[in-house]
Scaffold this active site. Structure first.
Site, PDB file in Angstrom:
ATOM      1  CB  CYS A 120      -0.957   0.002   1.189  1.00 54.89           C
ATOM      2  SG  CYS A 120      -2.041  -1.444   1.236  1.00 54.89           S
ATOM      3  CG  HIS A 244      -2.915   3.177   2.304  1.00 54.95           C
ATOM      4  ND1 HIS A 244      -3.623   2.837   1.171  1.00 54.95           N
ATOM      5  CD2 HIS A 244      -3.007   2.103   3.149  1.00 54.95           C
ATOM      6  CE1 HIS A 244      -4.117   1.617   1.321  1.00 54.95           C
ATOM      7  NE2 HIS A 244      -3.757   1.162   2.510  1.00 54.95           N
ATOM      8  CG  ASN A 274      -7.002  -0.650   1.690  1.00 57.16           C
ATOM      9  OD1 ASN A 274      -6.253  -0.512   0.724  1.00 57.16           O
ATOM     10  ND2 ASN A 274      -6.558  -0.962   2.891  1.00 57.16           N
TER      11      ASN A 274
END
Length: 318
Positions: A120, A244, A274
């Site tokens: 990520c 993120h 996400n």
């Protein structure tokens, strides 16, 4: 102008692009399949809906779509690009790499092309590499893309993960410049805790949610502050903070400790889920598109994920 760690020229971002699949999965959709509720999901991760790609949508195809939009936004043609970097951790086939395929489909001829896997944090890592490459003269203009199809790595019966992850891509064009529009990257890892996020049975994402939550909310604001310091930017000068999009509670906890109450905080997680390495460029592109970030805005990015790896840098919006 941001402070640079090098006496050589600078690097700037010229444009952003994004892609999201059209299929929307709401919390109500998930509640009809597994033991969960909209209230449970929103209270724990802050997500209302997420996008999931169909069989025809791949990491490469989404990267191509986002990359094409970034090129258009930058005012550049494929002939101007000589480096393509794709950040991803969800490609099914490691060979051939995704970046070369993406470059060819976009009409970029014979660029340097490679993939990176920093989970990520991937986009921040790739942006740092692209910035360093153009400042050093190894490239003139780089196309940087984060693209993920996490839906193929999720156990849709596991409510701890299937409510979180989604698909999408985001991209940026980076160019050499006399100006410094991308600050030094501050990156690192905590590999001794790598077992908190891993593939269960080599096919499903699994994470120790509480351990990850503690790590992110107690340690990562320090990385964000270091990136500000290295770029010569005070927290009070920030226009926005785009971390993120992992979990709304994590985002808000880090933002509080950052000490920049005036900064707009990206909440793309609410409607996008996400999307791992795609989440930061996707959020940036959407914020620019909605008029929330204007040219010259000072933005702090912060990526973090499996590994455990992290990276942060300050950027100027083109």
């Amino acid at each position: 102008m941001l402070r640079s760690s090098s006496a050589s020229g600078g690097a700037i971002i010229r444009g952003f692009g994004e892609y999201q699949p059209s299929q929307v999965i709401t919390n109500a959709d998930l509640a009809s399949r597994i033991d969960t509720t909209d209230e449970w999901i929103q209270s724990r991760v802050g997500i209302k809906e997420r996008r999931v790609g169909g069989p025809e949508e791949t990491v490469a195809s989404m990267a191509i779509a986002a990359g094409g939009k970034a090129l258009a936004a930058s005012g550049m043609s494929p002939a101007d690009i000589d480096l393509v970097i794709v950040a991803t951790c969800t490609v099914r086939d490691q060979i051939p790499n995704t970046a070369a395929t993406v470059a060819a489909e976009l009409g970029v001829v014979a660029p340097g092309a490679f993939d990176i896997n920093a989970a990520c944090a991937g986009f921040c890592y790739a942006l740092g590499l692209a910035s360093d490459s153009v400042r050093a003269g190894s490239a003139r203009n780089a196309l940087v893309i984060g693209s993920e199809k996490l839906s193929e790595w999720v156990d849709w019966e596991d409510r701890s993960t299937c409510v979180i992850f989604a698909d999408g891509a985001g991209a940026a064009v980076v160019s050499a410049s006399e100006d410094h529009g991308i600050g030094p990257v501050v990156w690192g890892s905590s590999g001794e805790r790598a077992d908190t996020i891993f593939l269960r049975d080599h096919k499903y994402i699994h994470q120790e949610g509480q351990a990850v939550f503690r790590w992110t909310t107690t340690e990562l604001y320090k990385v964000a502050r270091e990136a500000l310091e290295k770029a010569g930017v005070e927290p009070s000068e920030l226009t926005a903070f785009v971390p993120h999009q992992a979990n709304l509670r994590i985002i808000e906890a880090i933002a509080r400790r950052l000490g920049a109450p005036q900064a707009r905080v990206a909440h793309d997680i609410v409607t996008a889920g996400n999307t791992s390495s795609a989440s930061i460029p996707l959020a940036l592109s959407r914020m620019v598109g909605r008029g929330e970030l204007s040219s010259g805005s000072t933005v702090l990015t912060l990526g973090f994920g499996a590994g455990l790896v992290y990276a942060a840098q300050v950027i100027r919006i083109p």
